[in-house]
Design an enzyme around this catalytic site. Structure first.
Site, short mmCIF file in Angstrom:
data_model
loop_
_atom_site.label_atom_id
_atom_site.label_comp_id
_atom_site.label_asym_id
_atom_site.label_seq_id
_atom_site.Cartn_x
_atom_site.Cartn_y
_atom_site.Cartn_z
N GLU A 178 9.51 15.07 15.86
CA GLU A 178 9.49 15.24 14.69
C GLU A 178 9.02 15.92 14.00
O GLU A 178 7.17 16.65 13.47
CB GLU A 178 9.44 14.17 14.45
N CYS A 199 13.33 9.93 8.04
CA CYS A 199 12.70 9.41 9.61
C CYS A 199 14.33 9.60 9.61
O CYS A 199 13.99 10.18 11.41
CB CYS A 199 12.39 8.32 9.15
N LYS A 259 1.07 -0.92 -0.25
CA LYS A 259 -0.30 -0.07 -0.16
C LYS A 259 0.40 1.19 0.00
O LYS A 259 1.56 1.44 0.77
CB LYS A 259 -0.49 -0.47 1.21
P1 NAD Z 1 1.77 7.66 7.89
O1 NAD Z 1 1.67 7.10 9.08
O2 NAD Z 1 1.21 9.05 8.11
O3 NAD Z 1 1.54 7.19 6.84
C1 NAD Z 1 1.82 5.67 5.68
C2 NAD Z 1 1.06 5.37 5.14
O4 NAD Z 1 0.45 4.33 6.88
C3 NAD Z 1 0.91 5.98 4.21
O5 NAD Z 1 0.87 4.91 3.33
C4 NAD Z 1 -0.66 5.95 4.51
O6 NAD Z 1 -1.76 6.09 4.14
C5 NAD Z 1 -1.20 5.13 5.17
N1 NAD Z 1 -1.74 4.60 7.26
C6 NAD Z 1 -2.13 6.22 7.57
N2 NAD Z 1 -3.07 5.86 8.40
C7 NAD Z 1 -2.93 4.32 9.17
C8 NAD Z 1 -3.39 2.82 9.52
N3 NAD Z 1 -4.92 3.91 10.78
N4 NAD Z 1 -3.96 1.79 8.80
C9 NAD Z 1 -2.52 1.62 8.26
N5 NAD Z 1 -2.04 2.36 7.77
C10 NAD Z 1 -2.31 3.51 7.79
O7 NAD Z 1 2.85 8.47 7.81
P2 NAD Z 1 3.48 10.04 6.67
O8 NAD Z 1 3.06 10.89 7.19
O9 NAD Z 1 2.99 9.46 5.59
O10 NAD Z 1 5.45 9.71 6.70
C11 NAD Z 1 5.60 10.17 7.75
C12 NAD Z 1 6.40 9.42 8.54
O11 NAD Z 1 7.16 8.58 8.30
C13 NAD Z 1 7.72 10.42 9.91
O12 NAD Z 1 7.27 10.03 10.70
C14 NAD Z 1 8.11 9.32 9.57
O13 NAD Z 1 9.77 9.79 10.81
C15 NAD Z 1 8.30 8.03 9.31
N6 NAD Z 1 8.82 6.85 7.84
C16 NAD Z 1 10.00 6.10 9.03
C17 NAD Z 1 10.83 5.09 7.94
C18 NAD Z 1 11.29 5.26 8.81
O14 NAD Z 1 12.36 4.03 8.20
N7 NAD Z 1 12.12 4.83 9.60
C19 NAD Z 1 10.99 5.86 6.61
C20 NAD Z 1 10.26 6.92 6.14
C21 NAD Z 1 9.27 7.74 6.86
#
Ligand code: NAD
Length: 478
Positions: free
Chosen positions: A389, A292, A184
């Site tokens: 963050e 991240c 997804k």
């Molecule tokens: P997010 O958690 O809002 O979304 C991430 C993904 O999860 C998207 O595909 C979104 O559609 C999906 N999603 C949203 N709500 C969901 C739910 N309730 N159940 C299942 N899936 C759901 O995060 P974002 O704003 O897209 O990304 C930014 C965040 O990701 C930051 O906090 C960043 O640090 C983190 N990040 C971490 C890494 C790592 O490897 N640790 C890498 C990249 C990003």
């Protein structure tokens, strides 16, 4: 300082043939969603609508999981590992052949500079498939016992900051280990995953081995809560990671979480300052700070703080913000209006709590979502900009006097994903690295990635490792 004028050097977008609409990729074919729902994906640099993309509902997710299960029980599960490897090699080769197309598409959909999508995202994505292709027929010698088995069907949810690369991080180890997948992508950046689906067709990957369901949080929720998965891998925010952990608690579904971070980048007084300045810039301004593991907290030894900050400001004044498709651009667009709002709000909290904001002169384009490179000094550990963050091009600067103080301040965070140490002395680097509670510690460099090297967090940055031999473990019943 000499002033350099750059002539525009835009990459052509003609190499990408955007379709007006995209379906879901299920069982080897693009299909319409059951309820016909769609959403728009937008170029964040211009606010132009790029395409209309299918939104998967629970019935579509169910169809995708069923297709993945059939492939696992059938052709993929029965295939010899050396044959599986060939598909991964082919994917890697085609990614290289179509690298320019992927780079342009990624920059259009995400807003990141073409220099980064071309030199980092796409080559690293190909490198992941190459690397894991090599493991597929050597799992018995990977240190997970004599007969490690795939888990089954993996549900994988990824964020928008490195759309193609995150897809590669998820798919390559899962497939090498013999699993099938339902991926997804994030709702603001679905296009490179859908182009990857075309690549999967091009290499004749058997239907159902990889399925791609586009949509927003609701689609992610439906996937994670689907009872038919053996494994869930999530990269995204800590908040959603916690929700997923609650959903899966008490089930047999295995889980890995790659979440947020607030990394400390520690500069000791004996560090090579010019090199450190480049590392600091790369640490927080790479990919607009949408990283991240970004080095978002600069911890600098008090005795060198003044000269370091002076050089850093000079360097920031040279960064070029603008058209992501221009090869001279250092800082592209913020991925979405929502993310810009969050960055703006957190930066304002820095002002309100008494930190001092500095920004170079940096005209912003009229359309699209932009935030200039920003530095806050006078930051204390209690400030929100030191704790939360920001996920944007904003650096919080703190100082320290002793190595002990640096370590205590660096570890004073709920996160633990990455850290950086700058010093000429190897012993000091090792001493510091051993005390930092972070999954990755870079020494005299920052934001370096390699498929052979494991990556992952401590504390609220998640659990499990991606990359390297460790990355296989999450997909094996070992
Ligand atoms: P997010 O958690 O809002 O979304 C991430 C993904 O999860 C998207 O595909 C979104 O559609 C999906 N999603 C949203 N709500 C969901 C739910 N309730 N159940 C299942 N899936 C759901 O995060 P974002 O704003 O897209 O990304 C930014 C965040 O990701 C930051 O906090 C960043 O640090 C983190 N990040 C971490 C890494 C790592 O490897 N640790 C890498 C990249 C990003």
């Amino acid at each position: 300082m000499p002033v350099f004028d750059y002539a525009p050097a835009p990459e052509s977008r003609d190499i990408v043939a955007l379709r007006p609409g995209y379906g879901l990729f299920v069982d080897g074919a693009f299909t319409e969603p059951a309820d016909g729902g769609t959403f728009k994906t937008v170029n964040p640099a211009t606010e132009e609508v790029l395409a209309e993309v299918a939104e998967a509902g629970p019935a579509d997710v169910d169809r995708a999981v069923a297709a993945a299960r059939r492939a696992f029980d059938g052709v993929w599960g029965r295939m010899r590992p050396a044959e599986r490897a060939k598909y991964l090699f082919r994917i890697a080769r085609v990614l290289q052949e179509r690298a320019r197309e992927f780079a342009v598409l990624e920059s259009l959909d995400n807003g990141k500079p073409i220099r980064e999508s071309r030199d980092v995202d796409v080559p690293l994505a190909a490198a992941h498939f190459f690397y894991y292709a090599g493991w597929a027929d050597k799992l018995r010698w990977a240190g997970f016992g004599g007969d490690p088995r795939p888990l089954g069907v993996a549900g994988q949810v990824i964020p928008w900051n490195f759309p193609l690369l995150m897809a590669a991080w998820k798919l390559a180890p899962a497939l090498a280990a013999g699993n099938t997948c339902v991926l997804k992508p994030a709702e603001t950046t679905p296009l490179s995953a859908l182009l990857l689906a075309e690549v999967l067709q091009q290499v004749d990957l058997p239907p159902g081995v990889v399925n791609i369901v586009t949509g927003a949080g609701g689609t992610g929720r439906a996937l994670v809560a689907h009872g038919g998965l053996d494994k869930v891998a999530f990269t995204g925010s800590t908040e959603v990671g916690k929700q997923i952990q609650r959903t899966l608690a008490g089930t047999r579904t295995k889980l890995t979480l790659e979440l947020g971070g607030k990394a400390a980048n520690i500069v000791f007084d004996d560090a090579p300052l010019d090199q450190a300045v480049e590392g600091i810039v790369n640490g927080i301004f790479f990919n607009q700070g949408h990283v991240c593991c970004a080095g978002s907290r600069l911890l600098v030894q008090e005795s060198v703080a003044e000269p370091l900050l002076e050089r850093l400001k000079q360097r920031l004044a040279t960064l070029r913000l603008g058209d992501p498709l221009d090869k001279n651009t250092d800082i592209g667009a913020v991925n979405s209006a929502a993310q810009l709002e969050r960055i703006t709000e957190l930066a304002a909290s820095g002002d309100a709590e008494g930190a001092v904001r500095w920004q170079p002169e940096c005209p912003l384009p009229d359309r699209g979502w932009w935030f200039p490179p920003t530095l806050f000094t006078g930051v204390s550990q209690s400030h929100r900009i030191a704790r939360e963050e920001i996920f944007g091009p904003v650096l919080s600067v703190l100082t320290f006097r002793t190595p002990d103080e640096a370590v205590v301040k660096a570890n004073n965070t709920p996160y633990g994903l990455s850290a950086g140490v700058w010093s000429e002395k190897g012993s000091r680097i090792l001493w510091t690295a051993q005390r930092l509670r972070a999954g990755v510690v870079w020494a005299n460099t920052f934001n370096r990635f390699d498929p052979a090297s494991p990556f992952g967090g401590y504390k609220e940055s998640g659990f499990g490792r991606e990359g390297g031999r460790h990355g296989l473990e999450a997909y094996l019943d070992a």
